[in-house]
Design a protein around this motif. Structure first.
Motif, PDB file in Angstrom:
ATOM      1  N   SER A 187       0.857  -1.194   0.000  1.00 33.56           N
ATOM      2  CA  SER A 187       0.000   0.000   0.000  1.00 33.56           C
ATOM      3  C   SER A 187       0.893   1.244   0.000  1.00 33.56           C
ATOM      4  O   SER A 187       2.082   1.158   0.331  1.00 33.56           O
ATOM      5  N   PRO A 188       0.329   2.412  -0.332  1.00 42.21           N
ATOM      6  CA  PRO A 188       1.120   3.647  -0.261  1.00 42.21           C
ATOM      7  C   PRO A 188       1.632   3.932   1.159  1.00 42.21           C
ATOM      8  O   PRO A 188       2.726   4.441   1.335  1.00 42.21           O
ATOM      9  N   GLU A 189       0.833   3.567   2.155  1.00 42.44           N
ATOM     10  CA  GLU A 189       1.259   3.763   3.550  1.00 42.44           C
ATOM     11  C   GLU A 189       2.464   2.880   3.857  1.00 42.44           C
ATOM     12  O   GLU A 189       3.415   3.305   4.513  1.00 42.44           O
ATOM     13  N   ALA A 190       2.425   1.645   3.383  1.00 40.66           N
ATOM     14  CA  ALA A 190       3.541   0.723   3.598  1.00 40.66           C
ATOM     15  C   ALA A 190       4.789   1.258   2.897  1.00 40.66           C
ATOM     16  O   ALA A 190       5.891   1.149   3.435  1.00 40.66           O
ATOM     17  N   ALA A 191       4.618   1.847   1.732  1.00 39.80           N
ATOM     18  CA  ALA A 191       5.761   2.400   0.987  1.00 39.80           C
ATOM     19  C   ALA A 191       6.484   3.453   1.815  1.00 39.80           C
ATOM     20  O   ALA A 191       7.715   3.459   1.887  1.00 39.80           O
ATOM     21  N   SER A 192       5.715   4.324   2.458  1.00 45.09           N
ATOM     22  CA  SER A 192       6.316   5.392   3.260  1.00 45.09           C
ATOM     23  C   SER A 192       7.134   4.847   4.427  1.00 45.09           C
ATOM     24  O   SER A 192       8.125   5.453   4.828  1.00 45.09           O
ATOM     25  N   LYS A 193       6.740   3.701   4.964  1.00 52.58           N
ATOM     26  CA  LYS A 193       7.473   3.086   6.067  1.00 52.58           C
ATOM     27  C   LYS A 193       8.630   2.222   5.558  1.00 52.58           C
ATOM     28  O   LYS A 193       9.722   2.254   6.084  1.00 52.58           O
ATOM     29  N   GLU A 194       8.345   1.423   4.546  1.00 51.20           N
ATOM     30  CA  GLU A 194       9.289   0.408   4.088  1.00 51.20           C
ATOM     31  C   GLU A 194      10.473   0.969   3.307  1.00 51.20           C
ATOM     32  O   GLU A 194      11.515   0.329   3.231  1.00 51.20           O
ATOM     33  N   ILE A 195      10.333   2.150   2.731  1.00 47.48           N
ATOM     34  CA  ILE A 195      11.429   2.697   1.913  1.00 47.48           C
ATOM     35  C   ILE A 195      12.710   2.839   2.728  1.00 47.48           C
ATOM     36  O   ILE A 195      13.802   2.698   2.203  1.00 47.48           O
ATOM     37  N   PHE A 196      12.578   3.071   4.028  1.00 42.85           N
ATOM     38  CA  PHE A 196      13.761   3.237   4.864  1.00 42.85           C
ATOM     39  C   PHE A 196      14.520   1.929   5.066  1.00 42.85           C
ATOM     40  O   PHE A 196      15.703   1.940   5.366  1.00 42.85           O
ATOM     41  N   LYS A 197      13.854   0.801   4.901  1.00 38.93           N
ATOM     42  CA  LYS A 197      14.502  -0.499   5.022  1.00 38.93           C
ATOM     43  C   LYS A 197      15.326  -0.843   3.788  1.00 38.93           C
ATOM     44  O   LYS A 197      16.103  -1.779   3.806  1.00 38.93           O
ATOM     45  N   MET A 198      15.122  -0.086   2.709  1.00 36.58           N
ATOM     46  CA  MET A 198      15.758  -0.428   1.441  1.00 36.58           C
ATOM     47  C   MET A 198      17.204   0.065   1.350  1.00 36.58           C
ATOM     48  O   MET A 198      17.952  -0.393   0.499  1.00 36.58           O
ATOM     49  N   SER A 199      17.617   0.977   2.181  1.00 32.65           N
ATOM     50  CA  SER A 199      19.001   1.460   2.222  1.00 32.65           C
ATOM     51  C   SER A 199      19.543   1.856   0.848  1.00 32.65           C
ATOM     52  O   SER A 199      20.578   1.370   0.416  1.00 32.65           O
ATOM     53  N   ASN A 214      26.497   2.885   3.056  1.00 32.55           N
ATOM     54  CA  ASN A 214      25.091   3.051   3.426  1.00 32.55           C
ATOM     55  C   ASN A 214      24.895   2.878   4.926  1.00 32.55           C
ATOM     56  O   ASN A 214      24.163   3.642   5.556  1.00 32.55           O
ATOM     57  N   ILE A 215      25.537   1.859   5.487  1.00 30.57           N
ATOM     58  CA  ILE A 215      25.432   1.614   6.931  1.00 30.57           C
ATOM     59  C   ILE A 215      25.992   2.805   7.696  1.00 30.57           C
ATOM     60  O   ILE A 215      25.384   3.299   8.647  1.00 30.57           O
ATOM     61  N   TRP A 216      27.147   3.308   7.263  1.00 36.11           N
ATOM     62  CA  TRP A 216      27.766   4.450   7.935  1.00 36.11           C
ATOM     63  C   TRP A 216      26.882   5.695   7.822  1.00 36.11           C
ATOM     64  O   TRP A 216      26.682   6.409   8.804  1.00 36.11           O
ATOM     65  N   MET A 217      26.327   5.943   6.631  1.00 29.07           N
ATOM     66  CA  MET A 217      25.472   7.123   6.451  1.00 29.07           C
ATOM     67  C   MET A 217      24.212   7.014   7.303  1.00 29.07           C
ATOM     68  O   MET A 217      23.747   8.011   7.870  1.00 29.07           O
ATOM     69  N   ARG A 218      23.648   5.798   7.406  1.00 24.84           N
ATOM     70  CA  ARG A 218      22.470   5.597   8.238  1.00 24.84           C
ATOM     71  C   ARG A 218      22.800   5.868   9.698  1.00 24.84           C
ATOM     72  O   ARG A 218      22.040   6.529  10.417  1.00 24.84           O
ATOM     73  N   ARG A 219      23.955   5.369  10.167  1.00 27.80           N
ATOM     74  CA  ARG A 219      24.372   5.616  11.556  1.00 27.80           C
ATOM     75  C   ARG A 219      24.598   7.098  11.805  1.00 27.80           C
ATOM     76  O   ARG A 219      24.229   7.627  12.847  1.00 27.80           O
ATOM     77  N   ARG A 220      25.255   7.749  10.846  1.00 31.71           N
ATOM     78  CA  ARG A 220      25.528   9.175  10.990  1.00 31.71           C
ATOM     79  C   ARG A 220      24.224   9.975  11.063  1.00 31.71           C
ATOM     80  O   ARG A 220      24.073  10.866  11.900  1.00 31.71           O
ATOM     81  N   ALA A 221      23.267   9.635  10.207  1.00 37.90           N
ATOM     82  CA  ALA A 221      21.972  10.318  10.233  1.00 37.90           C
ATOM     83  C   ALA A 221      21.270  10.055  11.567  1.00 37.90           C
ATOM     84  O   ALA A 221      20.697  10.979  12.160  1.00 37.90           O
ATOM     85  N   HIS A 222      21.335   8.815  12.041  1.00 34.14           N
ATOM     86  CA  HIS A 222      20.724   8.470  13.328  1.00 34.14           C
ATOM     87  C   HIS A 222      21.364   9.283  14.457  1.00 34.14           C
ATOM     88  O   HIS A 222      20.666   9.810  15.328  1.00 34.14           O
ATOM     89  N   ASP A 223      22.700   9.393  14.433  1.00 32.97           N
ATOM     90  CA  ASP A 223      23.404  10.161  15.460  1.00 32.97           C
ATOM     91  C   ASP A 223      23.023  11.642  15.417  1.00 32.97           C
ATOM     92  O   ASP A 223      22.853  12.273  16.457  1.00 32.97           O
ATOM     93  N   LYS A 224      22.891  12.190  14.202  1.00 28.39           N
ATOM     94  CA  LYS A 224      22.500  13.605  14.074  1.00 28.39           C
ATOM     95  C   LYS A 224      21.100  13.835  14.634  1.00 28.39           C
ATOM     96  O   LYS A 224      20.853  14.821  15.313  1.00 28.39           O
ATOM     97  N   ILE A 225      20.195  12.908  14.340  1.00 27.89           N
ATOM     98  CA  ILE A 225      18.825  13.026  14.858  1.00 27.89           C
ATOM     99  C   ILE A 225      18.834  12.938  16.374  1.00 27.89           C
ATOM    100  O   ILE A 225      18.159  13.701  17.063  1.00 27.89           O
ATOM    101  N   LYS A 226      19.633  12.017  16.899  1.00 28.08           N
ATOM    102  CA  LYS A 226      19.744  11.845  18.349  1.00 28.08           C
ATOM    103  C   LYS A 226      20.293  13.123  19.007  1.00 28.08           C
ATOM    104  O   LYS A 226      19.793  13.560  20.045  1.00 28.08           O
ATOM    105  N   GLN A 227      21.333  13.721  18.393  1.00 20.24           N
ATOM    106  CA  GLN A 227      21.915  14.959  18.923  1.00 20.24           C
ATOM    107  C   GLN A 227      20.904  16.100  18.886  1.00 20.24           C
ATOM    108  O   GLN A 227      20.795  16.868  19.845  1.00 20.24           O
ATOM    109  N   LYS A 228      20.164  16.214  17.794  1.00 17.82           N
ATOM    110  CA  LYS A 228      19.179  17.279  17.672  1.00 17.82           C
ATOM    111  C   LYS A 228      18.082  17.097  18.711  1.00 17.82           C
ATOM    112  O   LYS A 228      17.655  18.053  19.356  1.00 17.82           O
ATOM    113  N   ARG A 229      17.649  15.848  18.895  1.00 20.35           N
ATOM    114  CA  ARG A 229      16.606  15.580  19.883  1.00 20.35           C
ATOM    115  C   ARG A 229      17.087  15.950  21.293  1.00 20.35           C
ATOM    116  O   ARG A 229      16.378  16.583  22.057  1.00 20.35           O
TER     117      ARG A 229
END
Length: 186
Positions: free
Chosen positions: A37-49, A131-146
């Protein structure tokens, strides 16, 4: 429309790249559907790396081959379960037959065309690690901002420590609380 035809509409100059912001609408429009579904697409796209690189004017771009490989991988994992994900990644990196098929399928890509199979495997492995490094870096930036948002709201309330009620707020709730207090988002 099918994957290749729709990609061609988004990439009329055949650069093999499209802007990242067009990726989700593109994947939602492919027929047969990639997602349930379109809703699933919005969630699942992040799993595609799918790796994104900076293009002109800093616009993030995604590559055709990265996108196609991610879609194929996603379909296998969706049908066979999460247990195959790691094995599939290893197979894609270590299998000379698969590598040769991918290289042979895209002769129009000059860089890949001139690569030996082992070089392509190295490139694929490096892309996966990146991709793994960029995902971690993005996660760390979000964590710092939060954390900065939580601390700013706590200070506004006159507290030196972040209380549990602030720590348990969602990102949207934090932003709303900062706006309500007329505090600039960090």
């Amino acid at each position: 429309s099918n994957f290749n035809d729709h990609w061609a509409m988004l990439d009329p100059k055949a650069t093999q790249m499209i802007p990242q912001h067009k990726l989700l609408p593109f994947l939602k429009s492919v027929d047969p559907p990639i997602f349930s579904s379109p809703e699933a697409a919005s969630k699942e796209i992040f799993k595609m790396s799918i790796a994104a690189t900076a293009g002109r004017d800093g616009v993030l771009m995604v590559h055709y081959v990265d996108t196609l490989v991610a879609v194929v991988r996603y379909q296998y994992v969706a049908q066979l379960g999460d247990g195959v994900a790691e094995a599939l990644d290893v197979t894609m990196i270590e299998s000379p037959e698969l590598t040769n098929r991918i290289v042979g399928a895209y002769p129009h890509l000059k860089k890949i065309e001139k690569m030996e199979a082992k070089d392509f495997k190295t490139e694929l492995a490096a892309t996966k690690m990146q991709n793994i490094w960029m995902r971690r870096r993005a996660h760390d930036k979000i964590k710092q901002k939060r954390k900065a948002m939580e601390e700013k709201l706590a200070r506004h309330r006159g507290m030196s420590e972040v209380p549990a009620d602030i720590a348990h707020m969602s990102g949207q709730e934090l932003q709303a609380a900062l706006r309500a207090a007329d505090i600039q988002d960090p």
